[in-house]
Write a protein that holds these residues in place. Structure first.
Motif, PDB file in Angstrom:
ATOM      1  N   UNK A 183       0.856  -1.187   0.000  1.00  0.00           N
ATOM      2  CA  UNK A 183       0.000   0.000   0.000  1.00  0.00           C
ATOM      3  C   UNK A 183       0.888   1.232   0.000  1.00  0.00           C
ATOM      4  N   UNK A 184       0.288   2.371  -0.348  1.00  0.00           N
ATOM      5  CA  UNK A 184       1.067   3.591  -0.542  1.00  0.00           C
ATOM      6  C   UNK A 184       0.284   4.807  -0.053  1.00  0.00           C
ATOM      7  N   UNK A 185       1.011   5.755   0.521  1.00  0.00           N
ATOM      8  CA  UNK A 185       0.458   7.016   0.988  1.00  0.00           C
ATOM      9  C   UNK A 185       1.060   8.166   0.202  1.00  0.00           C
ATOM     10  N   UNK A 186       0.275   9.227   0.081  1.00  0.00           N
ATOM     11  CA  UNK A 186       0.823  10.500  -0.395  1.00  0.00           C
ATOM     12  C   UNK A 186       0.878  11.427   0.808  1.00  0.00           C
ATOM     13  N   UNK A 187       2.081  11.818   1.196  1.00  0.00           N
ATOM     14  CA  UNK A 187       2.276  12.696   2.348  1.00  0.00           C
ATOM     15  C   UNK A 187       2.198  14.137   1.854  1.00  0.00           C
ATOM     16  N   UNK A 188       1.183  14.839   2.335  1.00  0.00           N
ATOM     17  CA  UNK A 188       0.873  16.165   1.804  1.00  0.00           C
ATOM     18  C   UNK A 188       1.274  17.298   2.733  1.00  0.00           C
ATOM     19  N   UNK A 189       1.479  16.988   4.012  1.00  0.00           N
ATOM     20  CA  UNK A 189       1.861  18.034   4.967  1.00  0.00           C
ATOM     21  C   UNK A 189       2.652  17.375   6.086  1.00  0.00           C
ATOM     22  N   UNK A 190       3.844  17.887   6.332  1.00  0.00           N
ATOM     23  CA  UNK A 190       4.669  17.357   7.403  1.00  0.00           C
ATOM     24  C   UNK A 190       5.651  18.423   7.873  1.00  0.00           C
ATOM     25  N   UNK A 227      15.432   6.519   6.373  1.00  0.00           N
ATOM     26  CA  UNK A 227      14.775   6.300   5.084  1.00  0.00           C
ATOM     27  C   UNK A 227      14.256   7.590   4.459  1.00  0.00           C
ATOM     28  N   UNK A 228      14.254   8.687   5.224  1.00  0.00           N
ATOM     29  CA  UNK A 228      13.699   9.938   4.696  1.00  0.00           C
ATOM     30  C   UNK A 228      14.788  10.939   4.299  1.00  0.00           C
ATOM     31  N   UNK A 229      16.004  10.474   4.144  1.00  0.00           N
ATOM     32  CA  UNK A 229      17.107  11.402   3.874  1.00  0.00           C
ATOM     33  C   UNK A 229      16.999  12.082   2.506  1.00  0.00           C
ATOM     34  N   UNK A 230      16.223  11.512   1.588  1.00  0.00           N
ATOM     35  CA  UNK A 230      16.064  12.136   0.267  1.00  0.00           C
ATOM     36  C   UNK A 230      14.864  13.076   0.194  1.00  0.00           C
ATOM     37  N   UNK A 231      14.056  13.092   1.262  1.00  0.00           N
ATOM     38  CA  UNK A 231      12.859  13.936   1.261  1.00  0.00           C
ATOM     39  C   UNK A 231      13.235  15.375   1.590  1.00  0.00           C
ATOM     40  N   UNK A 232      12.809  16.290   0.755  1.00  0.00           N
ATOM     41  CA  UNK A 232      13.121  17.700   0.953  1.00  0.00           C
ATOM     42  C   UNK A 232      11.978  18.387   1.695  1.00  0.00           C
ATOM     43  N   UNK A 233      12.297  19.376   2.540  1.00  0.00           N
ATOM     44  CA  UNK A 233      11.238  20.101   3.256  1.00  0.00           C
ATOM     45  C   UNK A 233      10.254  20.767   2.295  1.00  0.00           C
ATOM     46  N   UNK A 234       9.006  20.858   2.746  1.00  0.00           N
ATOM     47  CA  UNK A 234       7.948  21.565   2.018  1.00  0.00           C
ATOM     48  C   UNK A 234       7.631  20.921   0.665  1.00  0.00           C
ATOM     49  N   UNK A 235       7.842  19.613   0.561  1.00  0.00           N
ATOM     50  CA  UNK A 235       7.497  18.908  -0.664  1.00  0.00           C
ATOM     51  C   UNK A 235       6.422  17.865  -0.363  1.00  0.00           C
ATOM     52  N   UNK A 236       5.710  17.496  -1.401  1.00  0.00           N
ATOM     53  CA  UNK A 236       4.754  16.399  -1.308  1.00  0.00           C
ATOM     54  C   UNK A 236       5.432  15.154  -1.860  1.00  0.00           C
ATOM     55  N   UNK A 237       5.343  14.043  -1.146  1.00  0.00           N
ATOM     56  CA  UNK A 237       5.990  12.827  -1.619  1.00  0.00           C
ATOM     57  C   UNK A 237       5.113  11.611  -1.339  1.00  0.00           C
ATOM     58  N   UNK A 238       5.454  10.512  -1.986  1.00  0.00           N
ATOM     59  CA  UNK A 238       4.742   9.251  -1.799  1.00  0.00           C
ATOM     60  C   UNK A 238       5.640   8.267  -1.051  1.00  0.00           C
ATOM     61  N   UNK A 239       5.023   7.475  -0.191  1.00  0.00           N
ATOM     62  CA  UNK A 239       5.750   6.426   0.511  1.00  0.00           C
ATOM     63  C   UNK A 239       4.924   5.146   0.458  1.00  0.00           C
ATOM     64  N   UNK A 240       5.545   4.088   0.005  1.00  0.00           N
ATOM     65  CA  UNK A 240       4.867   2.805  -0.100  1.00  0.00           C
ATOM     66  C   UNK A 240       5.626   1.730   0.646  1.00  0.00           C
TER      67      UNK A 240
END
Length: 220
Positions: A57-64, A129-142
């Motif tokens: 399953x997969x989520x779209x993270x829209x605010x963090x 696991x989140x080292x590639x995630x940039x602040x203020x971006x929307x990303x998907x995690x599955x």
């Protein structure tokens, strides 16, 4: 059947929107110890098992909040969440209090915390696991429970974690049993939406999500 979050049991600090396809965090209460307060969300039904592949399953993270030590925990549990809510809804029943940490729910496999994951109650050290995630971006995690009982995490369809329990002397996930989605909104997660039509990544994918990335409504 489209995957949805179940109304109860769930953590006291989460609530749902968009027909239970979206999870949101409530504002913290002053004086309440965050670790002791549950922020868990489970799927209403077991996650679909893809033929020849496993559970995904997969989520779209829209605010963090990128400033938090943890962003979220995500994975699976073979413990039926319904068993964590005895008699709720009956006369004189009270809404059940869930634990604040995932290691207190048996047969749960959750990653995403600061350099750690929990494997059926046992903490295991892993690379962030989140080292590639940039602040203020929307990303998907599955997350993927493979047929071999291994555990993989993908960020924007790119492999971020491959966890083989056999290499650490741990039992694999029993993928012959039903598995429910397990999301721990601990840390920086504020809002995320389930991608209802998401499928496991193909080996030839290069990390770019397919157009649309799954069934998703407009942001709120």
């Amino acid at each position: 059947m489209a995957v949805r979050f179940r109304d109860t049991p769930c953590g006291s600090k989460v609530h749902f929107a968009r027909s239970n396809s979206q999870v949101k965090m409530r504002h913290p209460e002053p004086g309440v110890i965050a670790r002791d307060t549950s922020k868990f969300a489970f799927s209403a039904e077991p996650i679909k098992k893809f033929a020849g592949k496993g559970h995904w399953f997969e989520l779209r993270v829209e605010d963090f909040s990128g400033a938090s030590l943890n962003l979220l925990g995500i994975g699976f549990t073979s413990t039926d969440p319904g068993t964590l809510a005895p008699a709720y809804g009956e006369e004189h029943a009270v809404e059940p209090e869930l634990p604040g940490v995932p290691d207190e729910i048996p047969k749960s496999y959750v990653a995403g915390y600061a350099r750690s994951c929990y494997w059926d109650g046992v903490r295991q050290e892993i690379e962030p696991i989140f080292k590639t995630v940039k602040p203020y971006t929307i990303f998907q995690i599955g997350v993927w429970a493979t047929l071999a009982g291994c555990f993989e995490v993908y960020i924007d369809r790119r492999l971020a974690l491959a966890f083989d329990p056999s290499l650490r002397g741990l039992d694999p996930i029993n993928t012959e049993m039903p598995l429910w989605a397990f999301v721990d909104c601990a840390g920086g997660l504020r809002k995320a939406t389930l991608l209802m039509d998401s499928v496991p990544p193909n080996p030839d994918e290069e990390g770019t999500p397919e157009p649309g990335g799954g069934e998703l409504g407009d942001f709120e």
